[in-house]
Scaffold this motif. Structure first.
Motif: not given
Length: 520
Positions: A205, A236, A238, A241, A253, A255, A259-260, A262-263, A280, A282
């Motif tokens: 992203p 950005f 969620v 995404l 993905c 991140l 971002m994680l 917020e997800l 995922l 990080l």
């Protein structure tokens, strides 16, 4: 072998190579033709092997074709951070000797004030709206409609592919030289570690100009003739995404921690994540153990990986894999295949188990040095090892842990901020006597900058004025979020500023500001 191999030997030219925001998809065959067309056009602009091409673009469907076209021509791409202030931009263009710049139309105003200082011969504007192209630039049409270039130059693995500029610890950015060998090596290491294949669909992203926007995750997907997926720059969300993850059936993905977080705030996350997602990855700061536990509880079918690295050190040097997250909380893992990592004492000797020292990395992905910076190259690179400037230790189980940052670097929302660079700007303000910039915790970005400023006794300046002053001279993300004023800065007996004291004093500044907003 060069990274251009991905287009020279695809198993299926109809396989999708990359997609942009679900709106544009390009196959390997189409990408091969497009890059050859752009290679011819870049040659007609006068670019030859070894010349530098600047790309000052947002994430765009044309970014990857332009970058790979330059790589096939042997031209070195200077991937410019679109957040750069004009003065920063002028420095990097002049330092790199860039002769052609392709700039997004909405960023032309940032280029205009410094274009005469940068030594660039040609500017090409990628259109944004129907606004006319500035008189000092050429329209993007000069690159379109060319016949594909058939005779590409012979290149070797040691030929440079990119100049990736890093913010300087002494105030001047330095261009890390990335060769084809570096790119192939780090892509191979990631593909081996995560078992990438033709079926891999990897999403990043963040901005493509960043090593974490291309060399990390996307490059190994392309090396295996899988697919890279990019999001537009900025804004950005969620929701967007999740939509792209599902539409593109993403498997892996990258991140950043904010971002994680917020997800994980989404109550419908489990229902909206596609079943294709397997990992995922990080980047940035290490995850809190509680966050890792929540991912494992809510997303048991998704593996979690933490990566650590730096631009000079090959983008990714170590990874903490899913099976080790709970047993090795806050570790940054073990080296990638083909990479080595060690911790050394101030005397350059291997540190004992548990002993804190500086982390060093080496391997074929490590940069060969800085562009036109022999002294800085000798300081950072020695005997094949790259000094990271980070402090760490290896525990009894052989896992690497961060213990601090020797360079006081701030990691904010996936970007690296060097306080010395910001302090250098603040020092030029007529009312500022001295300033120190430190990292403070931030709910969204993990860390942000806090500037502690001492002003001349008989002159006053407020935070808004200093913020505006910095914004004129620095990229927006480098501008401290907080400005506080002090009569003096804490120092030790040798006169060195005690930044750890400043970090301790202002660690709770976010909550203090929130309380002030609530009471007012």
């Amino acid at each position: 072998m060069t990274f251009n191999w991905i287009l020279e030997a695809p198993p299926d030219k109809d396989r999708v190579a990359f997609s942009f925001d679900t709106r544009v998809r390009m196959t390997y065959g189409e990408l091969d033709v497009r890059t050859r067309q752009y290679a011819r056009a870049l040659g007609e602009l006068g670019l030859r092997k070894g010349d530098r091409l600047g790309l000052m673009l947002f994430n765009d469907a044309e970014y990857v074709p332009l970058f790979l076209a330059a790589a096939r021509l042997g031209v070195i791409t200077v991937r410019l951070n679109f957040r750069l202030a004009p003065a920063e931009l002028a420095f990097i263009l002049a330092d790199s000797g860039t002769s052609v710049v392709i700039v997004h139309g909405s960023l032309a105003d940032r280029v205009a004030p410094v274009r005469h200082k940068a030594g660039v011969g040609t500017y090409v504007v990628l259109p944004d709206t129907d606004d006319p192209v500035p008189e000092w630039a050429s329209p993007f049409d000069v690159l379109r409609g060319r016949e594909p270039l058939a005779d590409l130059p012979e290149l070797g693995e040691q030929d440079p592919m990119s100049l990736l500029y890093t913010s300087g610890t002494t105030g001047s950015p330095k261009g890390a030289v990335w060769t084809h060998r570096n790119t192939v090596a780090v892509a191979t290491a990631q593909a081996l570690r995560w078992q990438f294949s033709e079926d891999t669909v990897a999403l990043v992203p963040g901005p493509i100009y960043h090593a974490g926007g291309f060399e990390a995750v996307v490059a190994p997907a392309l090396l295996m003739h899988g697919r890279g997926v990019f999001l537009p720059s900025g804004n950005f969300t969620v929701d967007r995404l999740l939509e792209v993850l599902r539409t593109e059936q993403v498997t892996d993905c990258l991140l950043f921690p904010f971002m994680l977080n917020e997800l994980l705030h989404r109550q419908d996350l489990e229902e909206r994540l596609p079943t294709s997602l397997r990992r995922l990855i990080l980047g940035g700061d290490t995850l809190m153990p509680s966050t890792a536990e929540e991912v494992k509880r809510r997303l048991p079918g998704v593996k979690l990986t933490q990566v650590y690295g730096l631009t000079e050190g090959g983008a990714i040097a170590t990874t903490l894999e899913d099976a080790d997250f709970l047993a090795q909380p806050k570790s940054i893992g073990r080296p990638l295949p083909l990479a080595e990592a060690r911790v050394v004492t101030p005397l350059g000797e291997p540190a004992a188990v548990g002993e804190v020292g500086e982390i060093e990395v080496r391997g074929p992905a490590v940069s060969q040095g800085y562009w036109n910076r022999p002294d800085a190259t000798r300081t950072t690179f020695h005997e094949g090892w790259c000094r990271t400037g980070d402090l760490g230790y290896v525990n009894a189980d052989g896992f690497l842990h961060l213990a601090g940052r020797a360079k006081d670097m701030i990691r904010s929302g996936g970007e690296n901020i060097y306080p010395a660079e910001v302090e250098k700007v603040l020092a030029t303000h007529p009312q500022v006597l001295e300033a120190a910039v430190v990292a403070v915790p931030d709910t969204r970005y993990t860390e942000v900058g806090c500037a502690v400023v001492v002003t001349e006794a008989d002159q006053a300046v407020d935070a808004d004025a200093l913020r505006a002053f910095c914004r004129e001279r620095l990229a927006g993300y480098k501008v401290p979020k907080y400005f506080v004023f002090a009569d003096e800065l804490p120092r030790n007996a040798s006169g060195k500023i005690l930044k750890f004291r400043l970090r301790e004093t202002h660690a709770a500044i976010e909550s203090e500001v929130d309380r002030e907003k609530t009471t007012t």
